[in-house]
Every structure is written in C-alpha cells, then in structure tokens.
Design a protein around this motif. Structure first.
Motif, mmCIF file in Angstrom:
data_model
loop_
_atom_site.group_PDB
_atom_site.id
_atom_site.type_symbol
_atom_site.label_atom_id
_atom_site.label_comp_id
_atom_site.label_asym_id
_atom_site.label_seq_id
_atom_site.Cartn_x
_atom_site.Cartn_y
_atom_site.Cartn_z
ATOM 1 N N VAL A 185 6.815 21.257 -29.452
ATOM 2 C CA VAL A 185 8.405 21.903 -29.002
ATOM 3 C C VAL A 185 7.790 23.031 -28.430
ATOM 4 N N SER A 186 8.778 23.707 -27.782
ATOM 5 C CA SER A 186 8.683 25.186 -27.405
ATOM 6 C C SER A 186 8.856 26.180 -28.360
ATOM 7 N N PHE A 187 8.418 27.174 -28.209
ATOM 8 C CA PHE A 187 8.753 28.321 -29.208
ATOM 9 C C PHE A 187 10.049 28.265 -29.773
ATOM 10 N N GLN A 188 10.995 28.477 -28.746
ATOM 11 C CA GLN A 188 12.341 28.501 -29.038
ATOM 12 C C GLN A 188 12.975 27.488 -29.776
ATOM 13 N N GLU A 189 12.438 26.231 -29.409
ATOM 14 C CA GLU A 189 13.156 25.093 -30.013
ATOM 15 C C GLU A 189 12.521 25.082 -31.692
ATOM 16 N N TYR A 190 11.435 25.442 -31.825
ATOM 17 C CA TYR A 190 10.956 25.517 -33.024
ATOM 18 C C TYR A 190 11.735 26.490 -33.769
ATOM 19 N N PHE A 191 11.851 27.793 -33.066
ATOM 20 C CA PHE A 191 12.440 28.873 -34.091
ATOM 21 C C PHE A 191 13.985 28.960 -34.093
ATOM 22 N N LEU A 221 15.440 24.396 -34.413
ATOM 23 C CA LEU A 221 14.949 23.680 -35.906
ATOM 24 C C LEU A 221 14.888 24.683 -36.838
ATOM 25 N N HIS A 222 15.299 25.954 -36.407
ATOM 26 C CA HIS A 222 15.526 27.058 -37.449
ATOM 27 C C HIS A 222 13.846 27.270 -38.049
ATOM 28 N N HIS A 223 12.694 27.159 -37.519
ATOM 29 C CA HIS A 223 11.754 27.171 -38.023
ATOM 30 C C HIS A 223 11.516 26.630 -39.404
ATOM 31 N N GLY A 224 12.021 25.512 -39.610
ATOM 32 C CA GLY A 224 12.172 24.987 -40.906
ATOM 33 C C GLY A 224 11.318 23.800 -41.093
#
Ligand code: FO1
Length: 319
Positions: A156-162, A165-168
C-alpha cells in the motif's frame, strides 16, 4: 546556515524551536516528499505542508496537520458521489481529509506543476505566500514514493497505510520507489556540504528520514562530515511521541529505543540527542557508535524547544 533533515510534525516543531535560537532566514529545511500522494487529481505534499503551516503558525494544533479554523464542506459534498461510484472506481476518496482552506494549497501546487514548475519552485512560492522565513526545499523534484508491504503480503502507499489503515497493521517491508533514479533537489547537495551543521530532526527514522537518505548522494555527504551532523531521537522511553515510528522499528527488525535509533544513524551522525528518561541507555548509544547528549526532548514549551535546539547545535559544533 543550519540544514535540517525533516519529516512532518516533529521536524516542524523543531524548526519552530530553532527559530528562537538562530535567524530563521539562516535555516534550510530539507523535507521528505515520499509521503506525497495524488488524490482527486491533486498533488498533495503532507510533510512540506505540515512544516510550512507550522512555521506560518497556521497549523491545526490538535491534528498536527492541515490548517486551523478549517471547514470540510467539500469533503462532505464528495460523500454524495462516493455513495454512487462504481465498485472499481477510486474517485471521490473520502478517507483522506482535505479541509476547504487546505484545498487552495493543493489547487495551486497542482496547477503550477502542470505548467512545468518544479516542486522546489512551487514550495518557495507557497512559503512566500505564508511569509515563512526559513527556506524549505523538497528532498527531490523527482517522484519518490514510500510503499509499505503489510504483514498480509499486500503493498500500500504510505498514506493508505498511515491514514486509511490508521497505521494499525504490522509492516514487513518499506521501500522508496524512485529513490535510486531521483537526485537531490537543485542546491541541496551544496547546502548539505556547506551547512555549518546538519540536524536530523526528531522524525520517523524509517519513513521520514529514510527516503532522504535513500537518495544516492546523501549518506556519503553526511558520513564525510558526520562530526557536524547531530540527530535528535524521535523515540523517547521506547515510544514515539506521535505516529508509528516505534512499531515500525520493531516490525522491521530494529530496536524501538534510542539504541535502535543510534544503530540506524551512527554511519552518518556523530551525536544523538536523547531525553533524560533514556539517560541509562547512554552507554549503549555510545557502544552503537554515537555520542549521547542528554536534554529534555519533548518540546512541550517554547523554552524546552529552544534549549533542545541550543543543545543540538552545540553538540554539532564542538567536536
Ligand atoms: N492524517 C490523518 O491521520 N488523517 C487524514 O485524513 C489526513 C489528511 C491530510 C491531509 C493533508 C495533509 O497535508 C496531511 C494529512 N494527514 C492526515 C497527515 C498525513 O497523513 C501525513 O503524511 C502524516 O502526518 C505523516 O507525516
């Protein structure tokens, strides 16, 4: 001139603190752009905007990103279309919140890039518009994108992760697509070589400082002058003040402590500034190859921030 390698919130706070100690016009922030993303056709540069808005005293203090006094009418209006968009469409993404005032920045940057301006040029124009006196430059004018590989195997892209997905979710790998082809933005090599000292801001060592160091020129320049490079640990008492830095360090096989940070930074910086809560780990930081300098690192007041800046600059000058 002081050069600061920057991510988002922690770096923005440090640049603000630094302005109490040195003339802001004598400071250059070299900012991570690997968090950048395109949504709604708009070029969005979160770390550049977080630093700019913070130094302009326009940041929303609670969110740590975006503008204060913000409204969300455009995002609310998008929901109508998100409800009807076809399954495969990514139009009208509502997971990434863009405030109405913040949109103006993305409109302007996107239009200027579309006219052939470089990200460096547009960044200077946006800083001028906000009367930011520090010089902010993107790490590169070419695209570098953080891609996060999740434990379930997906990328995933960083923003999708962060954000999405709430970096969870645990990560198993991080890579910076485009970093091996990208070059430092114009003038940045000269800045890194001529700066009186270089500070690695208290940003995420993996996804904020990592992309900058992934550019081929950077580590050799820092290593060649490591005695005048000082890093401020973003990990205090084994935890990150904000964001997933601690979990990412653990998940990627590093130690989520000032020692883990020292192992990452020792090739390029001689000194690591750590908070008193980690004073007992100073010998282990030294074993990892860095001099430990202890001073309060939670910038909970302008005075503490200014002292952190003063101690960091001193550490980088007396070698
Ligand atoms: N962070 C969030 O947690 N949720 C958001 O909806 C969000 C929107 C956003 C919009 C513009 C911008 O410049 C930053 C934004 N951020 C948001 C922060 C962004 O994810 C940054 O990349 C992180 O702060 C890490 O640097």
């Amino acid at each position: 001139m002081i050069a600061v390698l920057c991510g988002g919130v922690g770096a923005a706070r440090f640049l603000g603190a630094l302005s109490h100690v040195v003339d802001p016009s004598d400071t250059v922030g070299i900012v991570n752009t690997a968090d950048d993303t395109v949504l709604h056709g708009l070029a969005i540069c979160p770390d550049l905007d977080t630093v700019t808005y913070t130094l302009a005293n326009a940041i929303d203090p609670d969110r740590g990103w975006g503008l204060s006094d913000e409204s969300w009418r455009a995002m609310e209006a998008l929901q109508r279309y998100a409800d009807v968009r076809p399954q495969r469409s990514v139009a009208a993404p509502t997971w990434f919140n863009l405030g109405d005032r913040d949109l103006a920045t993305h409109f302007y940057r996107t239009a200027r890039l579309g006219e052939g301006a470089t990200l460096s040029e547009v960044t200077a124009e946006i800083c001028a518009a906000w009367q930011v006196r520090q010089r902010l430059v993107p790490m590169s004018d070419q695209r570098v994108s953080t891609v996060v590989t999740l434990a379930d195997g997906g990328d995933v892209s960083f923003q999708e992760y962060f954000v999405k997905l709430h970096h969870g979710v645990p990560v198993t790998a991080v890579r910076f697509v485009g970093a091996s082809e990208a070059t430092l933005a114009p003038g940045v090599e000269g800045i890194l070589k001529s700066a009186e000292c270089i500070v690695i801001a208290p940003s995420n060592p993996i996804v904020s400082i990592g992309p900058i160091r992934a550019l081929a020129e950077v580590d050799p320049i820092l290593a060649a002058r490591r005695s005048s490079v000082v890093a401020i640990s973003p990990i205090i008492g084994g935890a990150a003040l904000k964001g997933p830095a601690d979990r990412m360090l653990n998940e990627l096989g590093h130690e989520s402590s000032v020692v883990g940070v020292a192992r990452l930074y020792s090739p390029v910086a001689a000194t690591l500034v750590i908070d008193p809560v980690d004073a007992h780990l100073a010998p282990a930081v030294e074993d990892a190859g860095m001099r430990a300098v202890i001073t309060p690192s939670v910038m909970s007041s302008p005075e503490i921030g200014a002292e952190l800046a003063r101690v960091s600059l001193l550490a980088a000058s007396v070698q």
